[in-house]
Design a protein around this motif. Structure first.
Motif, PDB file in Angstrom:
ATOM      1  N   THR A 128       8.300  -4.940 -15.209  1.00  0.00           N
ATOM      2  CA  THR A 128       6.953  -4.773 -14.660  1.00  0.00           C
ATOM      3  C   THR A 128       6.143  -3.835 -15.546  1.00  0.00           C
ATOM      4  O   THR A 128       6.685  -3.090 -16.362  1.00  0.00           O
ATOM      5  CB  THR A 128       7.018  -4.180 -13.235  1.00  0.00           C
ATOM      6  OG1 THR A 128       7.698  -2.927 -13.290  1.00  0.00           O
ATOM      7  CG2 THR A 128       7.729  -5.100 -12.281  1.00  0.00           C
ATOM      8  N   ARG A 129       4.823  -3.885 -15.377  1.00  0.00           N
ATOM      9  CA  ARG A 129       3.937  -2.932 -16.031  1.00  0.00           C
ATOM     10  C   ARG A 129       2.854  -2.556 -15.043  1.00  0.00           C
ATOM     11  O   ARG A 129       2.604  -3.267 -14.069  1.00  0.00           O
ATOM     12  CB  ARG A 129       3.339  -3.515 -17.309  1.00  0.00           C
ATOM     13  CG  ARG A 129       2.380  -4.650 -17.072  1.00  0.00           C
ATOM     14  CD  ARG A 129       1.811  -5.178 -18.349  1.00  0.00           C
ATOM     15  NE  ARG A 129       0.996  -4.151 -18.987  1.00  0.00           N
ATOM     16  CZ  ARG A 129       0.007  -4.396 -19.815  1.00  0.00           C
ATOM     17  NH1 ARG A 129      -0.302  -5.633 -20.097  1.00  0.00           N
ATOM     18  NH2 ARG A 129      -0.685  -3.431 -20.356  1.00  0.00           N
ATOM     19  N   GLY A 130       2.209  -1.423 -15.267  1.00  0.00           N
ATOM     20  CA  GLY A 130       1.149  -0.955 -14.386  1.00  0.00           C
ATOM     21  C   GLY A 130       1.620   0.186 -13.510  1.00  0.00           C
ATOM     22  O   GLY A 130       2.793   0.550 -13.484  1.00  0.00           O
ATOM     23  N   LYS A 131       0.674   0.743 -12.762  1.00  0.00           N
ATOM     24  CA  LYS A 131       0.941   1.878 -11.885  1.00  0.00           C
ATOM     25  C   LYS A 131       0.888   1.406 -10.438  1.00  0.00           C
ATOM     26  O   LYS A 131      -0.001   0.628 -10.054  1.00  0.00           O
ATOM     27  CB  LYS A 131      -0.121   2.958 -12.123  1.00  0.00           C
ATOM     28  CG  LYS A 131       0.186   4.291 -11.502  1.00  0.00           C
ATOM     29  CD  LYS A 131      -0.828   5.324 -11.971  1.00  0.00           C
ATOM     30  CE  LYS A 131      -0.468   6.700 -11.456  1.00  0.00           C
ATOM     31  NZ  LYS A 131      -1.458   7.695 -11.885  1.00  0.00           N
ATOM     32  N   ALA A 132       1.863   1.863  -9.641  1.00  0.00           N
ATOM     33  CA  ALA A 132       1.956   1.427  -8.254  1.00  0.00           C
ATOM     34  C   ALA A 132       0.720   1.870  -7.468  1.00  0.00           C
ATOM     35  O   ALA A 132       0.111   2.900  -7.759  1.00  0.00           O
ATOM     36  CB  ALA A 132       3.214   1.992  -7.612  1.00  0.00           C
ATOM     37  N   LYS A 133       0.360   1.092  -6.448  1.00  0.00           N
ATOM     38  CA  LYS A 133      -0.834   1.396  -5.657  1.00  0.00           C
ATOM     39  C   LYS A 133      -0.694   2.721  -4.923  1.00  0.00           C
ATOM     40  O   LYS A 133      -1.653   3.477  -4.823  1.00  0.00           O
ATOM     41  CB  LYS A 133      -1.091   0.277  -4.650  1.00  0.00           C
ATOM     42  CG  LYS A 133      -1.654  -0.965  -5.264  1.00  0.00           C
ATOM     43  CD  LYS A 133      -1.996  -1.977  -4.201  1.00  0.00           C
ATOM     44  CE  LYS A 133      -2.637  -3.196  -4.826  1.00  0.00           C
ATOM     45  NZ  LYS A 133      -2.983  -4.196  -3.821  1.00  0.00           N
ATOM     46  N   TYR A 134       0.509   3.020  -4.421  1.00  0.00           N
ATOM     47  CA  TYR A 134       0.678   4.265  -3.675  1.00  0.00           C
ATOM     48  C   TYR A 134       0.595   5.482  -4.594  1.00  0.00           C
ATOM     49  O   TYR A 134       0.446   6.605  -4.125  1.00  0.00           O
ATOM     50  CB  TYR A 134       1.983   4.259  -2.877  1.00  0.00           C
ATOM     51  CG  TYR A 134       3.245   4.469  -3.689  1.00  0.00           C
ATOM     52  CD1 TYR A 134       3.791   5.742  -3.832  1.00  0.00           C
ATOM     53  CD2 TYR A 134       3.900   3.413  -4.295  1.00  0.00           C
ATOM     54  CE1 TYR A 134       4.947   5.942  -4.569  1.00  0.00           C
ATOM     55  CE2 TYR A 134       5.047   3.598  -5.023  1.00  0.00           C
ATOM     56  CZ  TYR A 134       5.569   4.870  -5.150  1.00  0.00           C
ATOM     57  OH  TYR A 134       6.721   5.074  -5.868  1.00  0.00           O
ATOM     58  N   LEU A 135       0.652   5.267  -5.912  1.00  0.00           N
ATOM     59  CA  LEU A 135       0.473   6.357  -6.869  1.00  0.00           C
ATOM     60  C   LEU A 135      -0.955   6.427  -7.401  1.00  0.00           C
ATOM     61  O   LEU A 135      -1.248   7.229  -8.276  1.00  0.00           O
ATOM     62  CB  LEU A 135       1.445   6.186  -8.045  1.00  0.00           C
ATOM     63  CG  LEU A 135       2.932   6.314  -7.699  1.00  0.00           C
ATOM     64  CD1 LEU A 135       3.776   5.991  -8.911  1.00  0.00           C
ATOM     65  CD2 LEU A 135       3.236   7.717  -7.203  1.00  0.00           C
ATOM     66  N   GLY A 136      -1.820   5.553  -6.896  1.00  0.00           N
ATOM     67  CA  GLY A 136      -3.215   5.592  -7.305  1.00  0.00           C
ATOM     68  C   GLY A 136      -3.593   4.538  -8.319  1.00  0.00           C
ATOM     69  O   GLY A 136      -4.712   4.548  -8.835  1.00  0.00           O
ATOM     70  N   GLY A 137      -2.708   3.603  -8.625  1.00  0.00           N
ATOM     71  CA  GLY A 137      -3.015   2.562  -9.597  1.00  0.00           C
ATOM     72  C   GLY A 137      -3.524   1.302  -8.930  1.00  0.00           C
ATOM     73  O   GLY A 137      -3.753   1.258  -7.722  1.00  0.00           O
TER      74      GLY A 137
END
Length: 131
Positions: A20-29
């Motif tokens: 996977t790539r990107g930042k998790a939603k719960y971390l603000g991504g």
């Protein structure tokens, strides 16, 4: 299958390795995106163990940890457990009798009573209380 449990037969299982790539939603991504899926093997946790089988026959087997934890195999006893002789064993003490404690009040003690002819106290309001 070369690497499998010799007791329950558990071997490897196939699955996916997800990249996977990107930042998790719960971390603000904005969320993670899957960029690749590759096949992989999930291997069992096998341990080489000396096992007692039959009447005192010892052999080495490849055994999974779940079989070890569940008690499906008996490990080899390397040394006999230490035992005390009859003379060295501590003597058993008799149980103590249940005696009443001195500080506990008895159940049938009489309560303090007012002498005859004395009227009981009335519920009077306190000095600063409103009526």
């Amino acid at each position: 299958m070369a690497r499998h449990c010799e007791i329950c037969g558990k071997g490897h299982a196939m699955g996916n390795a997800i990249t996977t790539r990107g930042k998790a939603k719960y971390l603000g991504g904005v969320g993670t995106k899957v960029t690749g899926i590759a096949r992989r093997k999930f291997k069992p946790n096998l341990q080489r163990l000396k096992v007692t089988i039959g009447r005192g026959t010892n052999t080495t087997k490849l055994v999974c940890t779940q079989c070890i934890r569940s008690g499906m195999v008996a490990k080899v006893v390397r040394h006999a457990p230490f035992k005390l002789s009859k003379a060295d064993q501590p003597k058993a003490t008799p149980p103590k009798a249940n005696t009443p404690k001195a500080n506990t009040p008895k159940a049938n003690t009489p309560k303090a009573t007012l002498p005859k002819g004395t009227p009981p106290k009335a519920n009077t309001p306190k000095a600063g209380a409103k009526a």
